[in-house]
Design an enzyme around this catalytic site. Structure first.
Site, PDB file in Angstrom:
ATOM      1  CD  GLU A   1      38.616  41.873  23.230  1.00  0.00           C
ATOM      2  OE1 GLU A   1      38.399  40.655  23.351  1.00  0.00           O
ATOM      3  OE2 GLU A   1      39.732  42.378  23.416  1.00  0.00           O
TER       4      GLU A   1
ATOM      5  CD  GLU B   1      40.292  44.522  27.584  1.00  0.00           C
ATOM      6  OE1 GLU B   1      40.950  43.478  27.459  1.00  0.00           O
ATOM      7  OE2 GLU B   1      39.059  44.547  27.463  1.00  0.00           O
TER       8      GLU B   1
HETATM    9  C1  GAL Z   1      40.290  40.773  26.293  1.00  0.00           C
HETATM   10  C2  GAL Z   1      38.896  40.903  26.871  1.00  0.00           C
HETATM   11  C3  GAL Z   1      38.926  40.999  28.391  1.00  0.00           C
HETATM   12  C4  GAL Z   1      39.815  39.929  28.960  1.00  0.00           C
HETATM   13  C5  GAL Z   1      41.184  40.033  28.336  1.00  0.00           C
HETATM   14  C6  GAL Z   1      42.175  39.019  28.848  1.00  0.00           C
HETATM   15  O1  GAL Z   1      40.292  40.297  24.993  1.00  0.00           O
HETATM   16  O2  GAL Z   1      38.256  42.046  26.366  1.00  0.00           O
HETATM   17  O3  GAL Z   1      37.625  40.896  28.886  1.00  0.00           O
HETATM   18  O4  GAL Z   1      39.256  38.686  28.719  1.00  0.00           O
HETATM   19  O5  GAL Z   1      41.080  39.830  26.948  1.00  0.00           O
HETATM   20  O6  GAL Z   1      43.438  39.173  28.248  1.00  0.00           O
END
Ligand code: GAL
Length: 705
Positions: free
Chosen positions: A151, A305
């Site tokens: 990110e 994710e």
């Molecule tokens: C994302 C990040 C992850 C984790 C996740 C939690 O933005 O890439 O490492 O922190 O959020 O929701």
């Protein structure tokens, strides 16, 4: 480099480095990953201090063992570079790797994403570990994709970044006189004598020179992309695998169209606030972001994710209601993703994310609700392998341009209390969805590439504040050649340096539209106006409108007022109903060449967009409405299509609370998957009741390769 996939990826971020002292747990993870029907994990995202505990002391064996073990069980790996967070020794020995705030103060060590993208030391140290990872794992059969950093985002104001900014400006403008002119620095006597005098914008200093702020944002994208390139070069030293970096929603800090040019496949992290408002609305917003991510490279992307249950950082952490997990994964695939992955596989024990949802929670067993839903989702995705690599079908484009959004949101103008830009986008997106019209979101540069607009049937420009040089001509040619254009208020106002266009706005399109915007009125939150249609059979359409009321003048009025001559007499479909501009046009349609150009002067409620798009879809046979149903799809139903490998795939998904009935358009459609719960029975061979979060996936043979 193409990403070669033979199945839809299902898995997620896995942090075995947190469990190295517990070999039993690591072994159990393999068992649970298989039970959860996961076929891939992302490793190493935040592993730097375990991979290089002291400078130059590489400790990769633990990672090697885990990759081998996973691979022996048929689980592939996305391997991350660890630059998203750094070890303490690195910051202590080389303080320049830490970011500076805009007032020049150096940040302390801590958190993640706290590093300078310009720092030669940070680049050298990340490149060194990336090269070492590439040498050791770059040809491992388990490893399929590089995941660069995590990110990317944020800004650094250190002296190195300031100097790089000045050099970037030198390259861009060549002479300080040109910069002064383009930045309008005569205003308030801010003329620069040399590039050396320029400082980054700061709330403590220059923060009103819009063109400076705009260029700073462009520079931040440039510098981040440069850092990204330096990492890509490093991993490519010993490996020819494709690369990605995970993007974030409609993140305003970076121009994702530019950044994604560096990578082979776009991936993004999606955390919708399900159950906060209506899920149908949340699904629209999430769907639009999927469409944006797909459009960045115009090919399949990855949902990198998502939370298997609740997050721990939203205001309130809502659990996903039953069956939503599969619906969210499927929505990604339906919009063009070839993967549905989670953050995280195993929940951490301590620190910031210990309560974030995970596939394996602190209890650690397979007999959990979440694990059950993850496994069901994995089974479903395993059946859809044939869809991998196929392209989303779309007929419309919404303009989405970071430069323009940056400039618009920074400008001080008719409404500093909120322009409600995203709300306007969603009005159009909702209407397109209800018409079953697939849509891409593209920036001006992409649309100006030769041949791109020729493939588009409908182009929507919602608050397209900035028109770059030549964009107006491209849009005009699009309309003259038969395209349908919808433009709204606050479009074509400024050039690429945020200088207002002279001689009539929307710049370059006044003839195409048959109207010219003369003034724009800002409305307080408590104010509204009304847009009124012609009376037919004693009835007339009325739509409330808010925020901004643009006052367009048509050719006739313009001639009377200014003597200027514009071509085309637009059809006035709606007029203002109140205030001193009562009776002025508010929605117009102008026939131009073999196309047509609509102008919407104010921010109306959702019904107007639905009525407008329904009419356009029916008249031009666009989308499901134009070709199959004749009427709007029920609210909350999303229908999307992907095509390729000789097939056209169609996904029906219901995100509304009510069940909806869908009817397949013909015998050539064959059902390939439906939800396996609830009462979603086939009424007959072609009709089906789809419950909330339910779905129907079907296919028919098509000529498409
Ligand atoms: C994302 C990040 C992850 C984790 C996740 C939690 O933005 O890439 O490492 O922190 O959020 O929701």
């Amino acid at each position: 480099m193409e990403l070669k996939m033979d199945r839809i990826w299902h898995g997620g971020d896995y942090n075995p480095e947190q469990w190295l002292e517990f070999p039993d747990i690591l072994e159990e993870d393999i068992v649970l990953l298989k039970k959860a029907k996961c076929n891939i994990v992302t490793l190493g995202v935040f592993s730097w201090s375990m991979l290089e505990p002291q400078e130059g002391n590489w400790q990769f064996d633990w990672l090697g063992k885990i990759i081998d073990r996973l691979w022996a069980e048929g689980i592939s790996v996305i391997l991350a570079t660890p630059s998203g967070a750094r070890p303490k020794w690195l910051a202590d020995r080389y303080p320049q790797v830490l970011r500076c705030n805009e007032d020049g103060t150096r940040r302390f060590y801590g958190t993640r994403h706290n590093h300078c993208y310009t720092s030669p030391v940070y680049r050298e140290k990340t490149a060194a570990i990336d090269r070492a990872l590439s040498k050791r794992f770059g040809a491992h059969p388990a490893v399929k994709l590089w995941h660069i950093s995590n990110e990317l985002g944020g800004e650094c104001f250190c002296p190195l970044c300031q100097e790089a900014f000045r050099n970037w400006l030198r390259d861009r403008y060549q002479s300080i006189d040109v910069l002064n002119r383009r930045w309008s620095t005569v205003f308030w006597s801010h003329v620069y004598d040399s590039f050396d005098q320029i400082e980054a914008p700061s709330s403590n200093g220059e923060n009103q020179l819009h063109a400076l702020k705009l260029d700073w944002k462009r520079f931040v994208t440039h510098q981040t992309a440069d850092f990204l390139r330096s990492e890509i070069r490093a991993v490519r030293t010993y490996s020819n695998l494709p690369v990605t970096t995970n993007l974030m929603y409609y993140y305003r800090g970076l121009d994702y169209f530019k950044l994604s040019k560096e990578i082979d496949v776009v991936s993004w992290d999606t955390y919708p606030t399900w159950h906060k408002h209506s899920d149908a609305e949340t699904a629209l917003d999430n769907g639009m972001c999927h469409d944006l991510m797909r459009s960045l490279k115009g090919k399949p992307f990855l949902q990198m994710e998502s939370s298997p249950s609740a997050t721990n950082w939203q205001g309130v952490s809502k659990l996903k209601k039953p069956h939503l997990l599969a619906a969210q994964a499927l929505q990604a695939v339906a919009h063009g993703s070839d993967g549905a992955m989670y953050f995280q596989i195993r929940q951490s024990r301590g620190s910031a994310e210990k309560f974030h949802g995970a596939v394996i929670d602190h209890y650690g067993g397979a007999d959990t609700r979440v694990m059950h839903e993850v496994a069901q989702t994995g089974e479903l995705l395993a059946k859809l392998g044939e869809i991998v690599g196929t392209r989303a079908v779309s007929e419309a484009v919404i303009l989405y341009d970071w430069d323009s959004i940056w400039a618009m949101e920074d400008s001080q103008g008719p409404r500093n209390e909120g322009l409600h830009y995203t709300e306007l986008l969603l009005h159009f997106y909702r209407a397109l969805t209800r018409c079953g019209i697939g849509v891409d979101l593209k920036d001006e540069e992409s649309l100006m590439q030769p041949g791109v607009l020729a493939k588009v049937r409908l182009l929507i420009i919602p608050m397209g504040y900035m028109f770059r040089c030549g964009f107006d001509r491209a849009v005009e040619a699009f309309v003259r050649d038969g395209g349908i254009l919808i433009t709204t208020f606050w479009s074509g106002i400024v050039d690429e340096n945020d200088r207002c266009y002279l001689g009539g706005i929307p710049h370059g399109l006044t003839q195409v539209l048959g109207v010219r915007s003369s003034e724009i009125d800002g409305l307080y939150d408590w104010e509204h106006n009304v847009l009124v249609g012609r009376e037919t059979d004693g009835e007339r359409n009325e739509y409330e409108c808010r925020y901004l009321c643009d006052l367009p003048v048509t050719t006739g009025l313009d001639e009377a007022m200014t003597g200027a001559h514009l071509h085309g007499k637009p059809d006035i479909l709606l007029k203002y109903g109140k205030d001193f501009y009562q009776g002025m046009p508010a929605l117009t349609r102008n026939i131009c060449g073999s196309g047509e150009a609509w102008y919407l002067a104010s921010h109306a409620g959702e019904k107007l967009y639905e009525d407008m798009l329904l009419r356009i879809a029916q008249e031009h046979r666009l989308g499901l409405v134009g070709r199959e149903t004749g009427a709007l799809l029920p609210n909350g139903l999303q229908v999307t299509q992907r095509a390729g490998n000789g097939w056209c795939y169609r996904f029906y998904q219901n995100f509304s609370e009510e069940s909806v009935e869908v009817t397949l358009p013909g015998n050539e459609w064959e059902v390939i998957a439906t939800e396996q719960w609830g009462e979603g029975v086939m009424e007959d061979a072609h009709s089906r009741i789809i419950p909330q979060y339910g779905f129907l996936i079907c296919r028919k043979a098509s000529g498409e390769a």
